[in-house]
Design an enzyme around this catalytic site. Structure first.
Site, PDB file in Angstrom:
ATOM      1  N   LYS A 131       0.734  -1.279   0.026  1.00 34.35           N
ATOM      2  CA  LYS A 131       0.606  -0.018  -0.267  1.00 34.35           C
ATOM      3  C   LYS A 131       0.543   1.325   0.391  1.00 34.35           C
ATOM      4  O   LYS A 131       0.538   1.863  -0.363  1.00 34.35           O
ATOM      5  CB  LYS A 131      -0.861   0.602   1.342  1.00 34.35           C
TER       6      LYS A 131
ATOM      7  N   ASN B 129     -10.976   9.755  -8.834  1.00 34.49           N
ATOM      8  CA  ASN B 129     -11.016  10.503  -7.398  1.00 34.49           C
ATOM      9  C   ASN B 129      -9.979  11.259  -7.298  1.00 34.49           C
ATOM     10  O   ASN B 129      -8.636  11.976  -8.146  1.00 34.49           O
ATOM     11  CB  ASN B 129     -11.074   8.584  -6.460  1.00 34.49           C
TER      12      ASN B 129
ATOM     13  N   SER C  51      -5.746  11.761  -1.482  1.00 33.32           N
ATOM     14  CA  SER C  51      -6.434  12.081  -0.223  1.00 33.32           C
ATOM     15  C   SER C  51      -5.587  13.411  -0.145  1.00 33.32           C
ATOM     16  O   SER C  51      -5.678  14.467   0.716  1.00 33.32           O
ATOM     17  CB  SER C  51      -6.204  11.284   0.843  1.00 33.32           C
TER      18      SER C  51
ATOM     19  N   GLU D 271      -0.018  13.799   4.410  1.00 29.58           N
ATOM     20  CA  GLU D 271       0.638  13.030   4.296  1.00 29.58           C
ATOM     21  C   GLU D 271       2.235  13.333   4.095  1.00 29.58           C
ATOM     22  O   GLU D 271       2.148  11.410   4.157  1.00 29.58           O
ATOM     23  CB  GLU D 271      -0.159  12.198   4.821  1.00 29.58           C
TER      24      GLU D 271
END
Ligand code: KPL
Length: 326
Positions: A190, A257, A260, A272
């Site tokens: 990930k 999308n 984030s 992040e």
């Protein structure tokens, strides 16, 4: 079960809605404008499995009896403050679910719980990774731009029963759940995807699907290659063809999308980037190596990233002040 979702941003709100739809009693803790919108008009999920959810929403942890579990859905840069607030509020361990991107997540949570006088090591903490795309379109409105799998550690050892309960809770949200005995490798898989997708989409202001076009494709692949090297230095070998297959599969399933990190940049919030690219650069440095592409994009995103407010509970997360009624 009674679930507190701490961090009612895009993912926290979406997962909160999924848990409520499964029959759990969900309370959301979020930023004031999100809480106001949810109190006024409910939480609206648009896109996949759309619906309107009337959920209790608060800006600080409610002084209620402890919930059965907490979905701690704040971003990695808000984790320490949020965990500290939980540790101060409840002395007994409450199982925690952690869906964050990035590196060092469980360690940060346990340390902050313990530092706040809470039960650091005694808390059952379940980290999971997912590729569920969610965008906060407006306060109270979340777009579920597709679906994704929840990758979880296979329960084993002394805490297996408690972990099993949390896995059943996650399973109730209606996403495929993939238990992995080699969960550390799953975390790296990930991390590689986030290391390639998030900085490039944030840097160029593009949705994930545009990464198949040049020059974005080349940039994403260069970052993927360096992240693979950091994984290898950490003892996890992920072959190039597998890493690329995973990358393009997530790009396809989340094509519409906005990552984030891009959403955070667009809203002028912290990102992040430190828990993703910053962590990779540090891992390589600790082995005497450099990751030039990652370092360059890290520098660019850092320059545009808002800093968490010093001394505040969180940059823009829910309030984490100690409630009076303790
Ligand atoms: O994890 C994500 C994120 O945006 O942080 C992906 C899976 C890349 C979806 O955009």
């Amino acid at each position: 079960m009674r679930i507190l979702v701490f961090g009612a941003g895009a993912i926290g709100s979406l997962f909160g809605a999924r848990l409520a739809a499964a029959g759990h009693a969900v309370t959301l803790v979020g930023r004031p404008e999100q809480v106001r919108a949810i109190r006024d008009a409910g939480l609206q999920i648009v896109g996949e499995r759309a619906g309107l959810f009337r959920l209790p929403a608060e800006t600080t942890i409610p002084p209620a009896p402890p919930p059965d579990a907490i979905l701690l859905a704040v971003k990695s840069f808000d984790l320490e403050a949020a965990s500290g607030a939980i540790g101060r509020q409840w002395a007994d361990p409450i199982p925690l679910l952690l869906p964050q991107n990035g590196w060092g997540i469980e360690r940060t949570v346990r340390r902050a719980l313990a530092a706040a006088g809470g039960p650091g090591d005694a808390t059952v903490v379940l980290r999971f990774v997912h590729s569920v795309p969610a965008t906060l379109e407006a306060p109270g409105v979340v777009r579920a731009a597709g679906t994704g799998t929840l990758v979880v550690p296979a329960p084993r050892g002394p805490g297996a029963e408690a972990v099993g309960t949390l896995l059943a809770l996650l399973g109730s949200m209606g996403y495929p759940v993939e238990p992995r005995a080699d969960f550390d490798r799953a975390l790296w898989e990930k991390l590689l995807v986030n290391a390639a997708i998030n900085p490039v989409t944030a840097d160029h202001g593009i949705p994930n699907g545009r990464l198949v076009d040049d020059p974005f494709r080349g940039q994403a692949l260069a970052l993927l290659e360096e992240a693979r090297r950091a994984a290898e230095l950490s003892g996890i070998r992920i072959p190039a063809d597998e890493a690329e297959r995973r990358l393009w599969s997530v790009v396809r399933s989340t094509a519409a999308n906005r990552s984030s990190m891009l959403q955070d940049l667009e809203r002028g919030r912290p990102t992040e980037i430190e828990a993703i690219s910053g962590a990779l650069v540090e891992i390589a440095r600790s082995h005497g190596e450099r990751l030039p592409h990652t370092e360059r994009v890290l520098g660019r995103i850092r320059a545009r990233t808002a800093r968490p407010r010093a001394g505040s509970a969180a940059s823009d997360g829910p309030g984490t002040r100690r409630p009076k009624a303790l």
